[in-house]
Design a protein around this motif. Structure first.
Motif, PDB file in Angstrom:
ATOM      1  N   GLN A  64      -4.445  15.201 -40.752  1.00 52.25           N
ATOM      2  CA  GLN A  64      -3.141  15.235 -40.077  1.00 52.25           C
ATOM      3  C   GLN A  64      -2.883  13.986 -39.241  1.00 52.25           C
ATOM      4  OE1 GLN A  64      -3.694  19.002 -38.062  1.00 52.25           O
ATOM      5  NE2 GLN A  64      -2.345  20.066 -39.515  1.00 52.25           N
ATOM      6  N   ARG A  65      -3.958  13.300 -38.851  1.00 49.02           N
ATOM      7  CA  ARG A  65      -3.796  12.073 -38.067  1.00 49.02           C
ATOM      8  C   ARG A  65      -3.527  10.849 -38.931  1.00 49.02           C
ATOM      9  NH1 ARG A  65      -8.420  13.991 -35.369  1.00 49.02           N
ATOM     10  NH2 ARG A  65      -9.699  12.352 -36.325  1.00 49.02           N
ATOM     11  N   ASN A  66      -3.670  10.971 -40.243  1.00 50.69           N
ATOM     12  CA  ASN A  66      -3.470   9.818 -41.132  1.00 50.69           C
ATOM     13  C   ASN A  66      -2.017   9.347 -41.021  1.00 50.69           C
ATOM     14  OD1 ASN A  66      -2.755   8.351 -43.627  1.00 50.69           O
ATOM     15  ND2 ASN A  66      -4.821   8.852 -44.264  1.00 50.69           N
ATOM     16  N   PRO A  67      -1.776   8.110 -40.553  1.00 51.36           N
ATOM     17  CA  PRO A  67      -0.409   7.645 -40.323  1.00 51.36           C
ATOM     18  C   PRO A  67       0.464   7.657 -41.575  1.00 51.36           C
ATOM     19  CG  PRO A  67      -1.995   6.151 -39.309  1.00 51.36           C
ATOM     20  CD  PRO A  67      -2.779   7.097 -40.153  1.00 51.36           C
ATOM     21  N   THR A  68      -0.112   7.323 -42.723  1.00 50.70           N
ATOM     22  CA  THR A  68       0.659   7.307 -43.965  1.00 50.70           C
ATOM     23  C   THR A  68       1.103   8.713 -44.332  1.00 50.70           C
ATOM     24  OG1 THR A  68      -0.568   5.373 -44.747  1.00 50.70           O
ATOM     25  CG2 THR A  68       0.653   6.626 -46.386  1.00 50.70           C
ATOM     26  N   VAL A  69       0.194   9.682 -44.196  1.00 51.70           N
ATOM     27  CA  VAL A  69       0.528  11.072 -44.513  1.00 51.70           C
ATOM     28  C   VAL A  69       1.582  11.591 -43.541  1.00 51.70           C
ATOM     29  CG1 VAL A  69      -0.378  13.418 -44.673  1.00 51.70           C
ATOM     30  CG2 VAL A  69      -1.719  11.516 -45.553  1.00 51.70           C
ATOM     31  N   LYS A  70       1.426  11.288 -42.263  1.00 50.06           N
ATOM     32  CA  LYS A  70       2.392  11.744 -41.261  1.00 50.06           C
ATOM     33  C   LYS A  70       3.791  11.224 -41.575  1.00 50.06           C
ATOM     34  CE  LYS A  70       1.227  11.536 -36.893  1.00 50.06           C
ATOM     35  NZ  LYS A  70       0.648  11.017 -35.626  1.00 50.06           N
ATOM     36  N   ALA A  71       3.871   9.951 -41.929  1.00 49.15           N
ATOM     37  CA  ALA A  71       5.169   9.346 -42.240  1.00 49.15           C
ATOM     38  C   ALA A  71       5.791   9.982 -43.476  1.00 49.15           C
ATOM     39  CB  ALA A  71       5.012   7.840 -42.443  1.00 49.15           C
ATOM     40  N   GLU A  72       4.979  10.259 -44.490  1.00 49.68           N
ATOM     41  CA  GLU A  72       5.505  10.820 -45.733  1.00 49.68           C
ATOM     42  C   GLU A  72       5.884  12.293 -45.566  1.00 49.68           C
ATOM     43  OE1 GLU A  72       2.625   9.918 -48.736  1.00 49.68           O
ATOM     44  OE2 GLU A  72       3.214   7.807 -48.834  1.00 49.68           O
ATOM     45  N   ILE A  73       5.165  13.014 -44.712  1.00 51.95           N
ATOM     46  CA  ILE A  73       5.538  14.404 -44.413  1.00 51.95           C
ATOM     47  C   ILE A  73       6.919  14.441 -43.761  1.00 51.95           C
ATOM     48  CG2 ILE A  73       5.021  16.339 -42.869  1.00 51.95           C
ATOM     49  CD1 ILE A  73       2.046  15.845 -43.450  1.00 51.95           C
ATOM     50  N   GLN A  74       7.132  13.514 -42.826  1.00 47.35           N
ATOM     51  CA  GLN A  74       8.433  13.444 -42.152  1.00 47.35           C
ATOM     52  C   GLN A  74       9.533  13.034 -43.136  1.00 47.35           C
ATOM     53  OE1 GLN A  74       8.527  10.754 -38.827  1.00 47.35           O
ATOM     54  NE2 GLN A  74      10.483  11.508 -38.078  1.00 47.35           N
ATOM     55  N   GLN A  75       9.227  12.058 -43.980  1.00 47.64           N
ATOM     56  CA  GLN A  75      10.213  11.566 -44.943  1.00 47.64           C
ATOM     57  C   GLN A  75      10.618  12.662 -45.927  1.00 47.64           C
ATOM     58  OE1 GLN A  75       9.454   7.649 -46.770  1.00 47.64           O
ATOM     59  NE2 GLN A  75      10.034   8.533 -48.730  1.00 47.64           N
ATOM     60  N   LYS A  95     -12.742  -3.146 -54.796  1.00 48.95           N
ATOM     61  CA  LYS A  95     -11.458  -3.720 -54.378  1.00 48.95           C
ATOM     62  C   LYS A  95     -10.324  -2.773 -54.791  1.00 48.95           C
ATOM     63  CE  LYS A  95     -13.004  -7.922 -53.092  1.00 48.95           C
ATOM     64  NZ  LYS A  95     -14.401  -7.848 -53.455  1.00 48.95           N
ATOM     65  N   VAL A  96      -9.341  -2.644 -53.889  1.00 49.22           N
ATOM     66  CA  VAL A  96      -8.192  -1.784 -54.168  1.00 49.22           C
ATOM     67  C   VAL A  96      -6.925  -2.543 -53.783  1.00 49.22           C
ATOM     68  CG1 VAL A  96      -7.150   0.494 -53.824  1.00 49.22           C
ATOM     69  CG2 VAL A  96      -9.623   0.212 -53.579  1.00 49.22           C
ATOM     70  N   PRO A  97      -6.244  -3.169 -54.737  1.00 47.39           N
ATOM     71  CA  PRO A  97      -4.990  -3.878 -54.422  1.00 47.39           C
ATOM     72  C   PRO A  97      -3.867  -2.884 -54.164  1.00 47.39           C
ATOM     73  CG  PRO A  97      -5.961  -4.633 -56.506  1.00 47.39           C
ATOM     74  CD  PRO A  97      -6.625  -3.347 -56.146  1.00 47.39           C
ATOM     75  N   VAL A  98      -3.357  -2.867 -52.928  1.00 45.51           N
ATOM     76  CA  VAL A  98      -2.311  -1.914 -52.540  1.00 45.51           C
ATOM     77  C   VAL A  98      -1.337  -2.577 -51.577  1.00 45.51           C
ATOM     78  CG1 VAL A  98      -3.645   0.213 -52.839  1.00 45.51           C
ATOM     79  CG2 VAL A  98      -3.834  -1.055 -50.700  1.00 45.51           C
ATOM     80  N   ASP A 157       1.110  -0.509 -46.417  1.00 46.55           N
ATOM     81  CA  ASP A 157       1.263   0.822 -45.848  1.00 46.55           C
ATOM     82  C   ASP A 157       0.132   1.756 -46.264  1.00 46.55           C
ATOM     83  OD1 ASP A 157       2.167   0.788 -48.499  1.00 46.55           O
ATOM     84  OD2 ASP A 157       3.481   2.508 -48.175  1.00 46.55           O
ATOM     85  N   GLN A 158      -0.712   1.310 -47.197  1.00 43.14           N
ATOM     86  CA  GLN A 158      -1.808   2.134 -47.681  1.00 43.14           C
ATOM     87  C   GLN A 158      -3.131   1.865 -46.958  1.00 43.14           C
ATOM     88  OE1 GLN A 158      -1.696   4.682 -50.253  1.00 43.14           O
ATOM     89  NE2 GLN A 158       0.394   4.470 -49.513  1.00 43.14           N
ATOM     90  N   GLU A 159      -3.116   1.011 -45.969  1.00 44.46           N
ATOM     91  CA  GLU A 159      -4.356   0.683 -45.256  1.00 44.46           C
ATOM     92  C   GLU A 159      -5.040   1.922 -44.667  1.00 44.46           C
ATOM     93  OE1 GLU A 159      -6.096  -2.750 -42.251  1.00 44.46           O
ATOM     94  OE2 GLU A 159      -3.938  -2.550 -42.539  1.00 44.46           O
ATOM     95  N   PRO A 160      -4.276   2.875 -44.059  1.00 42.24           N
ATOM     96  CA  PRO A 160      -4.944   4.080 -43.539  1.00 42.24           C
ATOM     97  C   PRO A 160      -5.634   4.892 -44.627  1.00 42.24           C
ATOM     98  CG  PRO A 160      -2.735   3.866 -42.605  1.00 42.24           C
ATOM     99  CD  PRO A 160      -2.834   2.860 -43.706  1.00 42.24           C
TER     100      PRO A 160
END
Length: 342
Positions: A109-120, A149-152, A155-158
């Protein structure tokens, strides 16, 4: 298994890919692929797409080929990269389940990307369990291939950090070092996120504010002409503002002639340069970059069965690599109960 360093990345099949994907990740993937130094695994994340599209499987099925066509059109080469479908990798649900026991709900729940997408997505209290836990699935995607390596997009850093945490938790819990901590490969600073044509900070399929790789020249021109510029720049002779002006943001990224871009900025801020003239220049710049992509896409679209066969063969190759990792995972966890019987 390949001796080259594996990198893994991918996209959800929820529609055609837009130029935000292209700038944020696709160009970087192609560049890494073409160095010959890596063994690229490119995943169409259909399982993840079901986390918020569970009742619309036809959308995912239709988008599967659209995303594959976008990959091929930008230069992802199936003879150099393994393009595969997430749901076809048999070990992924198993590894995801094991990872779920090593992370708390509070951490997810603290993951910033997940929080933003839940709100969106406007889920409120009705968050699907699969959506909340998709960072776990994403960590399994990465680690089952031992991708370093993961090229992203930035916004995917979290999500990458969460994967690293899960690798450490697994290796510590089972006294092993078989899983590899991945490292995110991000676009150049300032180019990780392309704003929408409406000025929104992020181009998004759900916000309908994007330019798609499949857009024809007429659609491209129409969207550029509708771009957000400077609301205070009412008359041509008025001084304009560059900051926050989407047209200049795009020119900074797409126009290879940086001196020309600076001259346009100087002219605009001094007054005397109209928005429509500026937009027509951007249309020419973007059309020069996107026309070859569009043409390649149209050519590949002539043989959809060949595209699907490419995905099937890629998934079969990916399964071999994934199963080799799962064999090590089961051994480390001590659940290879019947191996000695064979």
């Amino acid at each position: 298994m390949s001796e080259k360093e594996i990198y893994l990345t991918g996209d959800r099949p929820t529609g055609k890919l837009h130029i935000g994907h292209y700038i944020g990740s696709l160009k970087n993937r192609v560049a890494m692929q073409n160095t010959g130094d890596f063994d690229p695994f490119i995943m169409i994340a259909d399982t993840q797409a079901f986390t918020d599209n569970a009742r619309n499987p036809e959308k995912i099925r239709r988008s599967l080929t659209e995303v594959a066509l976008d990959y091929l059109s930008v230069g992802i080469d199936p003879t150099k990269s393994t393009i595969f479908v997430q749901s076809q990798i048999q070990g992924l649900p198993e590894l995801t389940t094991y990872f779920m026991n090593l992370v708390s709900v509070a951490r997810l729940q603290r993951n910033p990307t997940v929080k933003a997408e839940i709100q969106q997505n406007g889920f409120g209290e009705g968050i699907p369990a699969g959506f909340l836990t998709y960072p776990i699935s994403q960590a399994a995607d990465i680690t089952i291939f031992k991708a370093k390596k993961v090229p992203v997009g930035d916004d995917q850093e979290p999500m990458i950090e969460q994967a690293r945490e899960l690798v450490r938790s697994f290796n510590n819990a089972y006294a092993t070092d078989i899983l590899v901590e991945p490292k995110g490969i991000f676009p150049p600073k300032g180019q990780g996120r392309l704003p929408g044509i409406d000025g929104n900070a992020k181009m998004s399929k759900s916000l309908n504010n994007g330019i798609y790789l499949a857009d024809d020249a007429e659609t491209l021109a129409k969207k550029v002409k509708a771009m957000y510029t400077d609301p205070q720049h009412i008359r041509v002779e008025d001084p304009g503002h560059v900051e926050g002006n989407v047209v200049f943001t795009y020119l900074d990224i797409f126009d290879p002639d940086k001196q020309r871009v600076q001259e346009l900025k100087d002219h605009y801020t001094a007054g005397g340069l109209g928005d429509m003239k500026l937009k027509k220049h951007l249309i020419d710049v973007m059309d020069a970059e996107l026309t070859p992509i569009r043409q390649r896409r149209e050519a590949f679209a002539q043989d959809i069965p060949a595209v699907l066969k490419m995905l099937q063969e890629g998934s079969e190759r990916a399964n071999i690599v994934a199963e080799a990792t799962m064999k090590e995972v089961r051994e480390a966890m001590g659940i290879n109960y019947f191996d000695t019987m064979n």
